[in-house]
Design a protein around this motif. Structure first.
Motif, PDB file in Angstrom:
ATOM      1  N   MET A 141       1.009  -1.154   0.083  1.00  0.00           N
ATOM      2  CA  MET A 141      -0.187   0.208   0.118  1.00  0.00           C
ATOM      3  C   MET A 141       0.991   1.273   0.073  1.00  0.00           C
ATOM      4  O   MET A 141       0.622   2.159  -0.607  1.00  0.00           O
ATOM      5  N   MET A 142       1.734   1.421   0.925  1.00  0.00           N
ATOM      6  CA  MET A 142       2.516   2.420   1.243  1.00  0.00           C
ATOM      7  C   MET A 142       3.518   2.613  -0.251  1.00  0.00           C
ATOM      8  O   MET A 142       3.715   4.003  -0.391  1.00  0.00           O
ATOM      9  N   VAL A 150       2.722   2.259  -3.151  1.00  0.00           N
ATOM     10  CA  VAL A 150       1.903   2.796  -4.038  1.00  0.00           C
ATOM     11  C   VAL A 150       1.910   4.402  -3.786  1.00  0.00           C
ATOM     12  O   VAL A 150       2.004   5.134  -4.810  1.00  0.00           O
ATOM     13  N   LEU A 151       1.679   4.751  -2.729  1.00  0.00           N
ATOM     14  CA  LEU A 151       1.397   6.044  -2.331  1.00  0.00           C
ATOM     15  C   LEU A 151       2.753   6.870  -2.608  1.00  0.00           C
ATOM     16  O   LEU A 151       2.880   7.807  -3.148  1.00  0.00           O
TER      17      LEU A 151
END
Lengths: 373, 294
Positions: free
Chosen positions: B96-97, B99-100
């Motif tokens: 997830m991170m 991606v950010l």
């Protein structure tokens, strides 16, 4: 007798926690007073309009946080729901002539219904695929709303009829919308808080920590995720609809922009996704910074660089957000009141034997200690 | 629909699919070595296109020559990015991170390009831009063929590298099972860095190919990232052959659908394919069961 004892336990536990609870309530009261008084304190209509924008961002970020905060699924495409909410509201007003506020609510319901199939498709996959789908949704909607000119106004955009009569001037409008956004925000925050304390919320947080384990413990993970996803889409759509009514114009490029979605993520992460007030704090900081950048540097692309750098810093160094970092700081400088302390094995055995002797001599105080604890 | 029009679309679809395949292979490499979805891939693509444009603008030479320095540069940037940024993220929330984080890199690149070159559309003026020739009634521009050739050579090079060199073996081992790769003595951290560098090198080649025959502007990368992401999900995250096949199929489909639907609506084909894949076969058509988790 039983009633009595339970009451004393409640009273003593309340007495044991007075500072934290009083501080929390005072903070909440101060926040409410500040929000109520803000339009009076604002020096001019521009400041007030910035206040409305920040409030709108707070609504959107809090709505985003239903999915992001509870389940840990990071959606970069929540602009789809705010944009759809805005368009649904305006198209309902234009085509059916219903009351604007009813249209806003209906728009939220429509978007929530649309979110069900979208959620079923995108929640089947985890992590990266989920983010990809959320981005893809924004890109599709941008394409559709730009190309389908006869229905959505296409790239020319849509003019939104004003919900208040012409006698209500611009500053007055800002003030009314500021309070309306505040009410919506309060409802969203209350909902978040209620879910946070419920069994449903516990299940969602279990999904965030470890989805497989949660599932094997009997949490209906898919249904839970879907429900919270739909709630999040509903509030995001309401926020989008209200913003559309205030702003008075819809343009697909701004409604279905990945940037809007990434602002929601940045605000929530910056404030702290595990705290109900985290997204609001993030919205205040990021919203203020954005308006500052716009005022200072005009329409250049520098604000993209600033957004990117800020997001990168938050992800790299503060993935839990400001509020948990602050709490950590407070805990570190507060006198150690927790039961877990760093002690050596020797100290531990010495303490244990010492207290055993103590409790043997003075049994009464020992039991009293247990009751109040 | 006439036969020559159909043939024309088929040829254009294959040429476009080749470029998609190269770029999707890069994305798959990042995902394979680090379980990272690199949103900034298409931003680097546009950056390479701008570098090619700027190079030919300043020197008057052919933009293809810019590859001589953009490919090593991008390889280096990829290694540095993996070592300094991606590897700092917590393993638990890495996917997830990342991606950010890569999203923020994309924003920085887009903003910097917009700041330096402005939002105006740029195009390289080539002496052979108008040259085209006919095969069985299909009209093919030379620049499109060059772009396809570049992509095909790069893909073939990537294939040989992965299949027949020690580095390629180490890369494939890292992709298949990082712990086992470590046990047999592979420095997976370093290999992951090289994987990132290779992925970015594909963006450099793809960007130069893109600059040959299309108009570029800073926010163009959003038009590329959506289809590329759709391709790697349809093909199955982590599978390079899957990505290449899906790229060809979707490129062809888009090109054929342009005849009845027009260019704008044909783009939705990627997203429809993406949603259909998630409904029917969430792990993608060539990925293993692991892909669903990421």
């Amino acid at each position: 007798m039983r009633n009595d004892s339970s009451r004393t336990v409640v009273a003593s536990s309340a007495a044991g926690w007075p500072r934290a609870r009083v501080a929390k309530l005072t903070g909440l009261l101060a926040l409410v007073v500040f929000v109520v008084a803000f339009p009076r304190m604002a020096a001019d209509p521009f400041i007030l309009s910035v206040g409305v924008i920040i409030m709108s961002y707070a609504v959107l970020a809090t709505s985003w946080n239903f999915v992001g905060g509870f389940t840990g699924y990071i959606s970069l495409g929540h602009a789809s729901y705010s944009g759809l909410g805005g368009y649904a509201t305006v198209l309902l007003i234009l085509h059916t002539g219903v009351n604007p506020w009813l249209a806003m609510f209906l728009g939220g319901v429509i978007v929530a219904l649309l979110a069900i199939p979208i959620g079923i498709a995108s929640l089947r996959v985890r992590g990266a695929s989920f983010v990809i789908v959320s981005i893809a949704l924004v890109l599709i909607l941008l394409l559709v709303f730009q190309s389908w000119g006869s229905f959505t106004g296409g790239s020319n955009g849509l003019r939104v009829p004003r919900p208040f009569g012409d006698e209500v001037l611009r500053p007055e409008q800002h003030e009314r919308f500021f309070y309306l956004h505040a009410v919506l925000l309060a409802i969203a925050v209350l909902c978040w808080w209620l879910i946070d304390r419920s069994r449903f919320g516990t299940g969602l947080k279990a999904i965030r920590e470890d989805e497989d384990k949660a599932q094997s413990l009997g949490v209906p993970t898919f249904a839970y995720k879907l429900v919270v996803f739909v709630i999040s889409a509903f509030f995001t759509a309401l926020g989008g609809g209200m913003y559309a009514l205030w702003f008075g114009f819809l343009d697909p490029i701004f409604q279905f922009s990945i940037l809007t979605g990434s602002y929601m993520v940045l605000m929530s992460l910056l404030g702290g996704i595990r705290n109900v007030f985290g997204p609001i704090l993030g919205a205040v900081i990021v919203g203020y910074a954005m308006e500052f950048f716009k005022a200072q540097y005009g329409d250049t692309q520098i604000h993209l660089v600033a957004l990117g750098v800020l997001l990168g810093i938050v992800v790299l160094f503060m993935p839990d957000g400001i509020l948990p970092a602050l709490r950590g700081l407070v805990i570190r400088f507060r006198p150690q009141a927790t039961s877990i302390r760093e002690v050596t094995q020797e100290e531990l055995t010495r303490d244990a034997t010492g207290s055993r002797e103590e409790s043997a001599t003075d049994r009464g105080t020992g039991t009293k200690e247990e009751v109040s604890g | 629909m006439t036969g020559s029009l159909l043939l024309q679309s088929l040829v254009l679809g294959v040429l476009l699919g080749g470029l998609y395949a190269l770029l999707a292979a890069g994305l798959t490499l990042y995902f394979g070595v680090m379980r990272v979805v690199m949103i900034a891939h298409s931003a680097f693509l546009i950056l390479a296109a701008y570098l090619a444009w700027y190079f030919s603008q300043q020197t008057g030479l052919d933009p293809l020559l810019s590859l001589v320095f953009t490919v090593p540069l991008f390889f280096g940037v990829g290694v540095v990015m993996q070592r300094l940024l991606i590897s700092r993220l917590r393993p638990a929330t890495l996917t997830m991170m990342s991606v950010l984080l890569t999203f923020s890199v994309a924003l920085v690149i887009e903003g910097t390009l917009g700041f330096l070159f402005g939002g105006t559309h740029r195009r390289i003026q080539l002496p052979y831009a108008g040259t085209s020739f006919e095969i069985f009634g299909a009209n093919i521009a030379l620049v499109k063929l060059i772009a396809f050739g570049l992509a095909a050579i790069a893909l073939a090079g990537l294939y040989v590298l992965l299949k027949f060199t020690p580095l390629g073996q180490a890369l494939r081992a890292t992709i298949q099972h990082p712990e086992a790769a470590q046990l047999v003595g592979i420095n997976t951290d370093r290999v992951a860095g090289y994987g990132f560098g290779l992925g970015l090198a594909t963006a450099a080649i793809g960007g130069t190919a893109l600059a040959l025959d299309s108009t570029i502007y800073p926010s163009l990368h959003w038009h590329w990232i959506g289809p590329l992401m759709a391709i790697i999900v349809v093909g199955g995250l982590g599978s390079i052959p899957g990505a290449a096949i899906a790229a060809m199929a979707l490129g062809l489909g888009q090109s054929l659908l342009q005849i009845p639907l027009g260019t704008t609506w044909a783009q939705t084909f990627f997203y429809l394919a993406l949603f259909a894949t998630l409904m029917l076969h969430p792990q993608g058509f060539f990925g293993d069961r692991l892909a669903q988790r990421f």
